[in-house]
Enzyme design. Structure first.
Site, short mmCIF file in Angstrom:
data_model
loop_
_atom_site.label_atom_id
_atom_site.label_comp_id
_atom_site.label_asym_id
_atom_site.label_seq_id
_atom_site.Cartn_x
_atom_site.Cartn_y
_atom_site.Cartn_z
N HIS A 82 30.90 31.19 26.79
CA HIS A 82 32.20 31.29 27.44
C HIS A 82 32.85 29.92 27.39
CE1 HIS A 82 34.58 34.06 29.98
NE2 HIS A 82 35.13 32.96 30.43
N ASP A 161 36.65 39.24 40.30
CA ASP A 161 37.16 38.14 39.45
C ASP A 161 38.38 38.60 38.68
OD1 ASP A 161 37.16 35.60 37.98
OD2 ASP A 161 36.68 36.90 36.30
N ARG A 168 45.53 34.24 40.32
CA ARG A 168 45.58 32.77 40.14
C ARG A 168 46.57 32.40 39.05
NH1 ARG A 168 39.99 31.61 38.22
NH2 ARG A 168 40.75 29.53 37.79
N SER A 183 34.56 31.98 38.79
CA SER A 183 35.12 33.00 37.91
C SER A 183 34.21 33.20 36.68
CB SER A 183 36.53 32.57 37.48
OG SER A 183 36.97 33.28 36.37
N LYS A 187 31.20 36.40 36.07
CA LYS A 187 31.28 37.31 34.91
C LYS A 187 29.98 37.25 34.10
CE LYS A 187 35.28 35.79 33.13
NZ LYS A 187 36.35 35.39 34.01
N1 URA Z 1 37.84 31.24 32.16
C1 URA Z 1 37.53 32.09 33.16
O1 URA Z 1 36.91 33.13 32.92
N2 URA Z 1 37.91 31.80 34.40
C2 URA Z 1 38.59 30.68 34.70
O2 URA Z 1 38.89 30.47 35.84
C3 URA Z 1 38.91 29.78 33.66
C4 URA Z 1 38.53 30.09 32.38
#
Ligand code: URA
Length: 438
Positions: A82, A161, A168, A183, A187
């Site tokens: 990620h 999220d 956000r 966040s 995930k």
């Molecule tokens: N990627 C995400 O999944 N969440 C964030 O807050 C920033 C980048």
């Protein structure tokens, strides 16, 4: 317990308890807390921060707001990746099929654009027919069948999220260490990865503009990973200028296709090789950076990574004739060059400004309901350290709106700094943070 007391507590810089955090996450997920109340709480968190304990509690509450995927049915463990986000960041589009082409399974839940940064899901959805919203069983079956699936957060995985992420984005509360850490890690925990490789971007086009904050964010995510038994490594990478040349959804997909077909894009390749190394290392497929780079580059050269991308797109309903022939993608109504006013060297291309310009053209969202325009964006012709002649083309604006086109031409010309003095491109890898066990 009620939401007003919780907002008041955070507004007054007090520490929230685990029960309070679990309460507002559960009630917001179930639509019992209004968006305006959650927006106010998120702003209070943004301004006043969270302790490490609060961030860990928030992460777990969000991870458990839906199902926790059990991927143990798959033959091999999932090594997930990620990125904290960037401008022109198409790493997932190329790295994931590449990894899958080496026989390492990829089960990836990606996000949409956030703030001035793009999102993998918006990019994939610019391929006609590509389904990002598929059922969990099908997602796991896809990984089992072809070794890769990339989906959006539309399943019941970390739904809290998903809601907070979109909120956000629409209230200017993205650049916050506890909010980003929770966040991303919620995930990753929900989607069942055993090992996690994170790209924490640093620079003008990242949510962390300096290395010190990027390190703090990385350490928080490594800590959370350790608490829940998911080994996590963070690579700090440079995001001062856009990654590669294209910024905008279809434009980035086309650049990713070209990369998979063997086109050399230096900074993109560097990130792909670094992230790829850490993924291969954890999968037991390489012991050194040179060994992994050789394997990764070989699978680009022999076409296996490209073939895997085609298989991914086809398997998720996408029309692969667009991948085979990218000139089929719909183009913006106006594609106009931006010329250099003077000769010299490119010394700076502020990635955040380029990202904001792409959003202005329609590549990103201002309100969470906004639809993005996949066709529009910017394609640079020059990168930092390149030599430029007077009147040479610096880049192209792709726009569907004449007025925006004209404004964007003026703006891009201002964003690309040219000076007499040559500067080197900054290194892409700025550091690696893990818990010492990896
Ligand atoms: N990627 C995400 O999944 N969440 C964030 O807050 C920033 C980048």
């Amino acid at each position: 317990m009620n939401i007003l007391d919780i907002i008041e507590k955070k507004r007054d810089k007090k520490e929230l308890t685990k029960e309070e955090i679990e309460y507002f996450i559960k009630e917001y997920t179930n639509n019992n807390i209004a968006d305006y109340q959650m927006a106010s709480l998120i702003m209070a968190i943004y301004l006043n921060g969270m302790t490490n304990k609060e961030t860990a509690d928030l992460t777990l509450a969000m991870a458990h707001s839906g199902e926790i995927l059990d991927l143990s049915v798959l033959k091999k463990p999932i090594i997930d990746k990620h990125s904290t986000g960037g401008v022109g960041d198409k790493v997932s589009l190329v790295l994931l099929p590449l990894i899958a082409s080496l026989g390492i399974p990829v089960a990836k839940m990606s996000g949409r654009g956030l703030g001035f940064t793009g999102g993998t899901i918006d990019k994939l959805e610019s391929i006609p027919g590509y389904q990002t919203n598929i059922d969990i069983n099908k997602f796991v079956q896809n990984v089992d069948k072809i070794g890769i699936s990339i989906i959006s957060q539309t399943l019941n995985l970390a739904p809290a999220d998903k809601k907070i992420y979109a909120l956000r984005d629409s209230i200017a509360c993205v650049e916050s260490i506890p909010l980003i850490a929770s966040s991303i890690m919620s995930k990753k925990i929900a989607s069942g990865a055993k090992e996690i490789v994170l790209d924490v971007t640093v620079g003008s086009g990242a949510f962390m503009e300096n290395k010190e904050n990027a390190e703090k964010l990385a350490m928080q995510m490594v800590d959370i990973g350790e608490k829940v038994g998911r080994k996590t490594v963070c690579l700090l990478t440079n995001m001062d200028e856009p990654l590669g040349y294209a910024v905008g959804n279809t434009l980035e997909v086309i650049e990713a296709i070209n990369f998979l077909k063997g086109e050399k894009i230096k900074d993109l390749e560097e990130i792909v090789l670094q992230m790829g190394y850490h993924m291969l290392l954890r999968a037991g497929e390489a012991n050194s950076f040179s060994e992994s780079s050789e394997k990764l580059l070989e699978n680009i050269k022999n076409g296996k990574a490209y073939d895997k991308f085609i298989e991914l797109v086809e398997n998720q309903g996408g029309d692969i004739s667009y991948i085979d022939n990218p000139s089929k993608f719909e183009k913006a109504e106006y594609i106009e060059p931006v010329y250099a006013k003077k000769a010299g060297y490119v010394t700076k291309i502020n990635a955040k400004e380029v990202g904001k310009l792409a959003c202005y053209l329609g590549a990103g969202r201002i309100k969470k309901e906004d639809k993005i325009n996949p066709r529009v964006g910017i394609v640079l012709n020059k990168k930092v350290s390149d030599k430029v002649k007077e009147k040479e083309i610096l880049g192209y604006i792709h726009s569907d709106d004449k007025e925006k086109l004209n404004n964007a031409i003026i703006e891009l010309e201002k964003i690309i700094n040219i000076s007499d003095k040559h500067v080197e491109q900054k290194p892409m890898l700025l550091g690696v943070i893990n818990n010492g066990n990896l």
